[in-house]
Each structure stands twice: as C-alpha cells, then as structure tokens.
Design an enzyme around this catalytic site. Sequence first.
Site, PDB file in Angstrom:
ATOM      1  N   GLU A 182       0.788  -1.307   0.104  1.00  0.00           N
ATOM      2  CA  GLU A 182       0.007  -0.094   0.034  1.00  0.00           C
ATOM      3  C   GLU A 182       1.056   1.299  -0.037  1.00  0.00           C
ATOM      4  OE1 GLU A 182      -3.991  -1.920   2.531  1.00  0.00           O
ATOM      5  OE2 GLU A 182      -2.061  -1.335   3.358  1.00  0.00           O
ATOM      6  N   ASP A 239     -11.566  -6.487  -2.489  1.00  0.00           N
ATOM      7  CA  ASP A 239     -12.172  -7.889  -2.483  1.00  0.00           C
ATOM      8  C   ASP A 239     -13.549  -7.604  -1.813  1.00  0.00           C
ATOM      9  OD1 ASP A 239     -11.865  -9.167   0.556  1.00  0.00           O
ATOM     10  OD2 ASP A 239     -10.234  -7.907   0.032  1.00  0.00           O
TER      11      ASP A 239
END
Length: 246
Positions: free
Chosen positions: A26, A213
């Site tokens: 990230e 997700d």
Amino acid sequence: MSDGPVAAVPDAVAPVAVVLVAMDDEAAPFLSLASDVGEPERVGLAEQRTITLAGRPVVLVRTGIGFVNTTAAGTGAILRYGTGVPLISAGSAGGLAKDVAVGDVVLGARLVNADADARAFGYVLGQVPGMPEAYDAAPVLADAVRRAATTVDGQVLREGSIGSGEKFVTTDLAQQLRADFPDVLAVDMESAALAQLCHNFGADFVSVRAVSDLCAPDGTEFRTHVDDAAHRSAEVVTAAIGLLGG
C-alpha cells in the site's frame, strides 16, 4: 479528547498531512507518485519517510497491520508532527455492502469499531466504553477527497461508514457484519483505531480505502487486486493533498 494540542518537535519537518498505510504493497504507489522520496526511518515497528506529493511535503508511514500497530505508528506521528497535521488512512479494504464493487474508493465519512461489543453495559454495538458510537471524518478532509475523486478519470467514489476489526473478513463473518452494521460499506483492520486515536488527541482524520475484495471465502481475491486497490486509493489521496489549504 486531549486537554490541549500537541505541538510538533522543533526540528521536525512541517508536512501538510501524515498518510498511514499498513503494508509495503500500500506504500508502493505513494512512492511511485512522489516527486521526491526521503530515506526511511524506523520508529518502533513503523517506517516513516518524508515524500513530496502534488508539490506538498507529506509523511508516509507504513504502520504494520492491525489496531495496535497502527495506533502505535499514529501516536508516534502525532507526537513528532503535532495535532495540527491531519492523519489520512489509505490503502485497501474489503467491500461489505452488496452494491460495492472491487475498485471502488470508499471515503470513510464515519468509522466504527466492528470488534467492540459492550452492549451488556448499555453501549451500542461498535462503541468502545467511554468513546463515541462512531467517529466522523474531518469535514475539510472529506471535502478535499470528494473534490479530488472527480479529477481521477473513471474512479467511483462511495461515501459512508467503514468498519474496522482485527479479523480478515471472509464470507461467514461478512454475513454477520452486514446484519450487525447495515450501513458499513467496507471493512479494514486499521481505520477505526486511527479515528479513535485522532479523537483522543483532537487531530483531524479521514480514511480513503479502495476495495480489493468482496469478503470472499479466502484471501485469493485480495491478493489479486490489492495492488490495484492501493493505487486507486493513492491516486485519490494524492489529489486530495494537492487541494488541502487551497
């Protein structure tokens, strides 16, 4: 709330924001978007470095995963840079609401601790005793994120609640969370902890997470899309940083 603001230490850089991410995956898109990248500095488990995003000095902090790691890293940043510097939680999240899609960026207008359950003592589900039921994003930061998202081609911005807990949310847990927290759009493992930290210190906070997700039965979907989600979050956050103070 704290009794007063925490001042930055005299020799610290004066960033416009501290951006906190849990994982190297990230952090990577922020480093690629930066025009200047400083050397990393370890502060406990966390890694801090000064970078330049959208022409502005920013501190990027890789915190580690979960409530304790992110709170420790956030506290270190607040004590070093002061409560006048806003904190931004960025990176990936699991999409919980049934109409959220992989790739959507979620502006966490409200943050709730999905692990907290003190209903036996009269608190609402998600409320830590002695704390608010949920934490609101700082209006100036939320407005910057809204405006920034319109400048990122093809990006969908969803605004609502983000729930945080220390369990990776798969199908069975997602069903329970949808029943318990029907307003929550997405879930992560850090944002609500940072929101509570900022509430305690009186610092501004916002969470900007992209959906990697849809709380699938295992981590395969997350591993497939985490890099794209991290990039989408970083694009919106970088654009928002360019608007701060503007």
